[in-house]
Design an enzyme around this catalytic site. Structure first.
Site, short mmCIF file in Angstrom:
data_model
loop_
_atom_site.label_atom_id
_atom_site.label_comp_id
_atom_site.label_asym_id
_atom_site.label_seq_id
_atom_site.Cartn_x
_atom_site.Cartn_y
_atom_site.Cartn_z
NE ARG A 130 -4.36 -0.72 2.53
CZ ARG A 130 -4.41 -1.97 2.98
NH1 ARG A 130 -3.40 -2.72 3.49
NH2 ARG A 130 -5.61 -2.50 2.96
CB SER A 194 5.93 -6.72 7.69
OG SER A 194 5.10 -5.42 7.33
CG ASP A 247 3.87 -5.97 9.82
OD1 ASP A 247 4.80 -6.45 10.71
OD2 ASP A 247 3.37 -6.83 9.29
MG MG Z 1 0.21 -5.72 6.59
#
Ligand code: MG
Ligand code: ADP
Length: 517
Positions: A130, A194, A247
């Site tokens: 994103r 992450s 994250d």
């Molecule tokens: Mg995520």
């Protein structure tokens, strides 16, 4: 009596009703007989009596699925081992030996809701990527716009430079659409990355290993902030990566913005991981200053718990199969028993085991040999199917039927559906109990009267029972002096990175505002 009955039959009013009823009964009997004959033909005789049994009452099925059960005593053992692994991870002398790396995140300040600014964030999670624009209003509210981009499989396992070019390209496209390019402002950017990283500072992080299906060459041991910034600069984009966060850390930060009692960040998505706020005096590996606040967020990287064999006593043959056929065998053992990338596949392997033992799909003997049906293809039982199946309650199996038909099992029987739902429930419950044990270790360690756990990730968000199962188990494992709340943080991992970029490092925040004016 007989005469009376004949007379009644001849009665003009009653006769049609009686004949209709008799006709109906006869038709039902004939149809019933036909179905029964079809059923006997389609079902191996030795299994016919078992067809309508409750899966929990069938000893053979129960035996297979019981191998997944983790007792309360085993959970307590797991908690003790995790606590030990965490302590080993925090000590500079033993850090290398642990499976739980306990990386200091260099994030020490928690937002208090008064932060103001317009910040960009990139969130590379494992399944989703994103780009976000976050407006912090300064009154505990934020305005967020974001766009999801796809990371093609070829990029996930290709040359690392193409991955970072792709991220920069997506950022460029997003900023162009939002009219943020060539504005004379250099926007601060937080990067939610992450994957396990050894950080040397807020904006410096070396990737230790790829996980969750990524395997780009030339990135392990490199500074991913530098790789990203180089790609951003190459495209002349007016953004500066001032912070890299995991994250879990992003999730903790975004929840803390709204609820200051947030002390833990948890991810249940493609992978699983958790972070928490630790006192600096317990972090032997800390190599920076001891200024106030004397605390730092520790990224546990608990997905790797068990990589040294310490969880072998609870692993099943399905867990071993998942691991062996993964691209990173021997790694992320705890994660492979819990997260969205693996849960559906565990269910699929158990179903196939039952098929081989002729305990399921008995009316589908052809299925046993038809290796072209989707059920036989790895990855085809998506984790979202586990959620869909578990939405079915009682004896209605409309969702389960749909899922099975999707996988090539035409007209599954009531028993087939009951068994599949039972498997899904046991696999997801085991995962929830393992996560509960991990959280209980953290909450008991933090020793605060009330702790809020911020949670992000599609598994937690969409599974109908995960939260309930976790809470139920945590109540038995968390010291009774401590209360806890689990809070869903929508898009928290990305938002949090923006907050870290703005808040955690006060100096870069000042630079930001200077840069923005
Ligand atoms: Mg995520
Ligand atoms: P990321 O890990 O990239 O941040 P997500 O948090 O969206 O992304 O998690 C993606 C994982 O969530 C995938 O492994 C997917 O299988 C799982 N998932 C997606 N939808 C559901 C659902 N409805 N129920 C359970 N798991 C789901």
């Amino acid at each position: 009596m007989l005469l009376n009955f004949a007379q009644i039959l001849q009665d003009d009013l009653i006769a049609p009703i009686v004949w209709k009823t008799a006709y109906g009964l006869a038709t039902t009997c004939i149809l019933g007989a036909a179905v029964y004959i079809g059923y006997r033909v389609g079902t191996p005789e030795k299994y016919q009596d078992r067809q309508h049994q409750n899966p929990e009452l069938n000893n053979q099925i129960k035996k297979v699925i019981d191998s997944l059960k983790i007792t309360d005593d085993q959970l307590i053992d797991i908690m003790q081992i995790l606590e030990e692994e965490m302590n080993i991870g925090l000590s500079p002398l033993t850090h290398r030996q642990t499976s739980v790396k306990m990386f200091p995140s260099y994030v020490r300040n928690i937002p208090n809701g008064t932060e103001i600014g317009q910040v960009l964030a990139l969130d590379l999670g494992g399944t989703n990527f994103r780009v976000l624009l976050v407006d912090l209003h300064g009154d505990s509210t934020v305005e967020l716009t974001s766009k999801i981009f796809v990371i093609p499989q070829s990029i996930m396992i290709g040359d690392g430079k193409y991955l970072f070019h792709h991220l920069a390209e997506c950022l460029h496209e997003f900023m162009e659409k939002k009219h943020l390019l060539n504005t004379g402002i250099c926007y601060p950017l937080g990067f939610t990355f992450s994957f396990p990283c050894q950080q040397d500072g807020l904006a410096s992080a070396r990737l230790t290993t790829w996980t969750k299906g990524f395997n780009c060459s030339g990135v392990v041991n490199e500074d991913v902030v530098k790789l990203l910034q180089d790609a951003i600069d190459e495209k002349h984009i007016n953004a500066k990566c001032v912070a890299l966060v995991n994250d879990t850390v992003g999730t903790l930060m975004s929840c803390a913005y709204k609820d200051p009692s947030t002390t833990i960040g948890l991810i249940l998505g493609t992978g699983t991981n958790a972070c928490y706020i630790e006192s600096l005096d317990k972090v032997g590996t800390w190599n920076d200053n001891y200024d106030e606040p004397k605390q730092v967020i520790i990224n546990t990287e608990w997905g790797a718990f068990g990589d040294n064999g310490c969880l072998n006593f609870i692993r099943t043959k399905y867990d071993i199969e998942i691991d062996v056929s993964s691209f990173n065998p021997g790694k992320q053992i705890f994660e492979k028993m819990i997260s969205g990338m693996y849960m559906g596949e565990i269910v699929r392997l158990i179903i196939l085991d039952l098929v081989q033992q002729e305990l399921i799909f008995l009316g589908h003997r052809d299925t046993y040999r038809d290796y072209t049906i989707p059920l036989y293809t790895p990855g085809n039982f998506h984790t979202k199917f586990v959620s869909i199946v578990e939405v079915d309650e009682g004896i209605k199996f409309s969702n389960t039927c749909r899922v099975l038909e999707n996988l090539g099992i035409e007209n599954p029987t009531y028993s087939d559906c009951a068994i599949v739902r039972y498997i899904c429930r046991q696999v997801s419950q085991r995962a929830a109990r393992l996560v509960a044990a991990g959280l209980a270790v953290l909450i008991n360690r933090i020793e605060k009267p009330h702790v809020t756990v911020g949670v992000d990730g599609s598994l937690y968000r969409h599974h109908p029972r995960f939260k309930y199962n976790m809470e139920r188990c945590m109540k038995t494992l968390v010291n009774e002096d401590f209360q806890f709340t689990l809070t869903l943080s929508d898009d928290g991992s990305g938002q949090g990175a923006a907050m870290v970029a703005c808040v955690a490092d006060a100096s870069s925040c000042k630079e930001t505002f200077m840069c923005m004016r």
